[in-house]
Design a protein around this motif. Structure first.
Motif, PDB file in Angstrom:
ATOM      1  N   ALA A 180      30.977  -2.777 209.886  1.00 50.74           N
ATOM      2  CA  ALA A 180      31.331  -3.008 211.289  1.00 50.74           C
ATOM      3  C   ALA A 180      30.081  -3.116 212.163  1.00 50.74           C
ATOM      4  CB  ALA A 180      32.238  -1.882 211.791  1.00 50.74           C
ATOM      5  N   GLU A 181      29.087  -2.290 211.880  1.00 49.32           N
ATOM      6  CA  GLU A 181      27.849  -2.307 212.659  1.00 49.32           C
ATOM      7  C   GLU A 181      27.086  -3.615 212.504  1.00 49.32           C
ATOM      8  OE1 GLU A 181      25.584   1.038 211.376  1.00 49.32           O
ATOM      9  OE2 GLU A 181      27.112   2.488 212.020  1.00 49.32           O
ATOM     10  N   ASN A 182      27.249  -4.278 211.368  1.00 51.45           N
ATOM     11  CA  ASN A 182      26.485  -5.483 211.069  1.00 51.45           C
ATOM     12  C   ASN A 182      27.304  -6.770 211.150  1.00 51.45           C
ATOM     13  OD1 ASN A 182      23.567  -4.711 209.966  1.00 51.45           O
ATOM     14  ND2 ASN A 182      25.001  -3.121 209.319  1.00 51.45           N
ATOM     15  N   GLY A 183      28.503  -6.676 211.690  1.00 48.07           N
ATOM     16  CA  GLY A 183      29.310  -7.874 211.866  1.00 48.07           C
ATOM     17  C   GLY A 183      29.841  -8.469 210.584  1.00 48.07           C
ATOM     18  N   VAL A 184      29.946  -7.645 209.543  1.00 40.69           N
ATOM     19  CA  VAL A 184      30.515  -8.073 208.263  1.00 40.69           C
ATOM     20  C   VAL A 184      31.953  -7.574 208.204  1.00 40.69           C
ATOM     21  CG1 VAL A 184      30.321  -7.957 205.749  1.00 40.69           C
ATOM     22  CG2 VAL A 184      28.249  -7.923 207.171  1.00 40.69           C
TER      23      VAL A 184
ATOM     24  N   ARG B 190      41.913 -13.889 212.379  1.00 39.29           N
ATOM     25  CA  ARG B 190      40.696 -13.164 212.715  1.00 39.29           C
ATOM     26  C   ARG B 190      39.503 -13.842 212.062  1.00 39.29           C
ATOM     27  NH1 ARG B 190      42.106  -6.664 212.258  1.00 39.29           N
ATOM     28  NH2 ARG B 190      44.106  -6.730 213.376  1.00 39.29           N
ATOM     29  N   GLU B 191      38.340 -13.707 212.715  1.00 37.57           N
ATOM     30  CA  GLU B 191      37.141 -14.336 212.186  1.00 37.57           C
ATOM     31  C   GLU B 191      36.605 -13.567 210.976  1.00 37.57           C
ATOM     32  OE1 GLU B 191      32.881 -16.202 213.747  1.00 37.57           O
ATOM     33  OE2 GLU B 191      33.951 -14.727 214.984  1.00 37.57           O
ATOM     34  N   ILE B 192      36.154 -14.300 209.977  1.00 35.86           N
ATOM     35  CA  ILE B 192      35.505 -13.712 208.810  1.00 35.86           C
ATOM     36  C   ILE B 192      34.030 -13.552 209.137  1.00 35.86           C
ATOM     37  CG2 ILE B 192      34.912 -14.034 206.385  1.00 35.86           C
ATOM     38  CD1 ILE B 192      37.447 -15.771 206.137  1.00 35.86           C
ATOM     39  N   GLY B 193      33.605 -12.326 209.329  1.00 33.73           N
ATOM     40  CA  GLY B 193      32.224 -12.068 209.716  1.00 33.73           C
ATOM     41  C   GLY B 193      31.861 -12.808 210.984  1.00 33.73           C
ATOM     42  N   LYS B 194      30.714 -13.471 210.956  1.00 30.13           N
ATOM     43  CA  LYS B 194      30.280 -14.312 212.077  1.00 30.13           C
ATOM     44  C   LYS B 194      30.250 -15.775 211.655  1.00 30.13           C
ATOM     45  CE  LYS B 194      27.325 -10.521 213.690  1.00 30.13           C
ATOM     46  NZ  LYS B 194      25.922 -10.060 213.886  1.00 30.13           N
ATOM     47  N   SER B 195      31.130 -16.111 210.715  1.00 26.59           N
ATOM     48  CA  SER B 195      31.081 -17.422 210.060  1.00 26.59           C
ATOM     49  C   SER B 195      31.720 -18.551 210.858  1.00 26.59           C
ATOM     50  CB  SER B 195      31.785 -17.343 208.702  1.00 26.59           C
ATOM     51  OG  SER B 195      33.186 -17.103 208.883  1.00 26.59           O
TER      52      SER B 195
END
Length: 307
Positions: free
Chosen positions: A188-192, A4-9
């Motif tokens: 979750a709302e902020n993509g973290v 799974r992706e870590i944040g939007k990194s």
């Protein structure tokens, strides 16, 4: 193993991460555990400069160097050992964080850290200065992404509002659902994303829970009374769905939250490590199973962690 992706990194971690604090300081044993993790498909390795006075980073780096491009190495900073090395102090200053990163890179013998994390944090810290340190390290190519390791909702909220952090590491399990109320929604709302530690709650969410009940009830899940814990665990154990196990439920519950990127679990033996990997490979929970677990367990508040 799924990733799974870590944040939007753009960094992808295995659903199970290895908490490296548990690998010990004996080089052969540590190497065996790390290589077993790789064999099981684990690509996320969590360490910190605090662990074993930096020896942990050295052992992790030595073994993973040969597969550097295939793994995600996460480490942390902020705690400074005193000269006597019998305690540590807290330092979230820009100067210290930047120097600590360089020292971690040396111990790990790598050119960059995938995920660099503040190992704690309070509202009294120079938060903007700390964020500047992370951003500069990222611009310099010394780290790929950054985050914090904290269970303080107030601190988490400040970093979400004021920084570009990718991830928060925090305790989260069926028996510690505090994050669901005060932290996970905003993440979750902020993509973290979240790297969840303590998924089996001091061993309570395993078949050995009766041996650990009294000690754990006093230590880490004190929002439950001992009779309440016994009731929850007995109900879970007696009604584990076919094809599942108690610790499988524990891992898959945490991974069922939209904010979860990886579940970080320690392992001091090859057998324990393989069992964790097996548990994570169980199928994702159905909506009915997820709700059933929530109906049995309960949430709580971060009463002692406001600042």
């Amino acid at each position: 193993m799924n990733k799974r992706e870590i944040g939007k990194s753009g960094i992808y971690a295995s659903e199970l991460g290895l908490g490296c604090m548990s690998i010990g300081t004996e080089e052969k044993q540590a190497e065996t555990l790390l290589k077993t993790a790789l064999d099981e498909g684990i690509t996320y390795f969590d360490t910190a400069d605090l662990y074993d006075f930096g020896v942990n980073e050295q052992l992790v780096g030595k073994t993973l160097r040969a597969v550097r491009d295939q793994v995600v190495i996460a480490t942390k900073a902020g705690n400074r050992w005193t000269e006597s090395k019998n305690s540590w102090t807290w330092d979230a200053s820009k100067a210290y964080i930047k120097e600590a990163a360089k020292q971690s890179l040396k111990r790990l013998s790598i050119d960059y850290i995938d995920l660099y994390q503040l190992h704690g944090g309070t509202l009294e810290d120079p938060i903007d200065e700390t964020i500047e340190a992370f951003e500069e390290l990222k611009a310099e190519g010394l780290i790929r992404a950054y985050g914090i390791s904290s269970i303080r909702p107030t601190v988490i909220n400040e970093y979400v509002k004021r920084s570009n952090l990718s991830n928060v590491m925090m305790q989260y399990s069926i028996l510690d659902r505090r994050p669901e109320v005060q932290a996970l929604p905003i993440l979750a709302e902020n993509g973290v994303t979240v790297a969840a530690r303590g998924p089996v709650a001091f061993g309570l969410l395993t078949s050995h829970w009766r041996d650990k009940l009294s000690k754990a009830a006093k230590k880490g899940v004190n929002w439950y009374s001992e009779p309440e814990l016994e009731s929850v665990l007995s109900t879970l154990e007696k009604n584990v769905p076919e094809g599942r196990t108690l610790n499988g439920l524990a891992f898959r519950y945490v991974l069922g939250h939209p904010a979860a990127a990886t579940v970080v679990a320690g392992a001091s033996s090859v057998e324990q490590l393989k069992e964790n990997a097996r548990a994570v490979r169980e199928a994702a929970l159905t909506e009915e199973e997820y709700k059933w677990i929530q109906d049995i367990s309960k949430t709580a508040d971060y009463d002692a962690h406001r600042l």
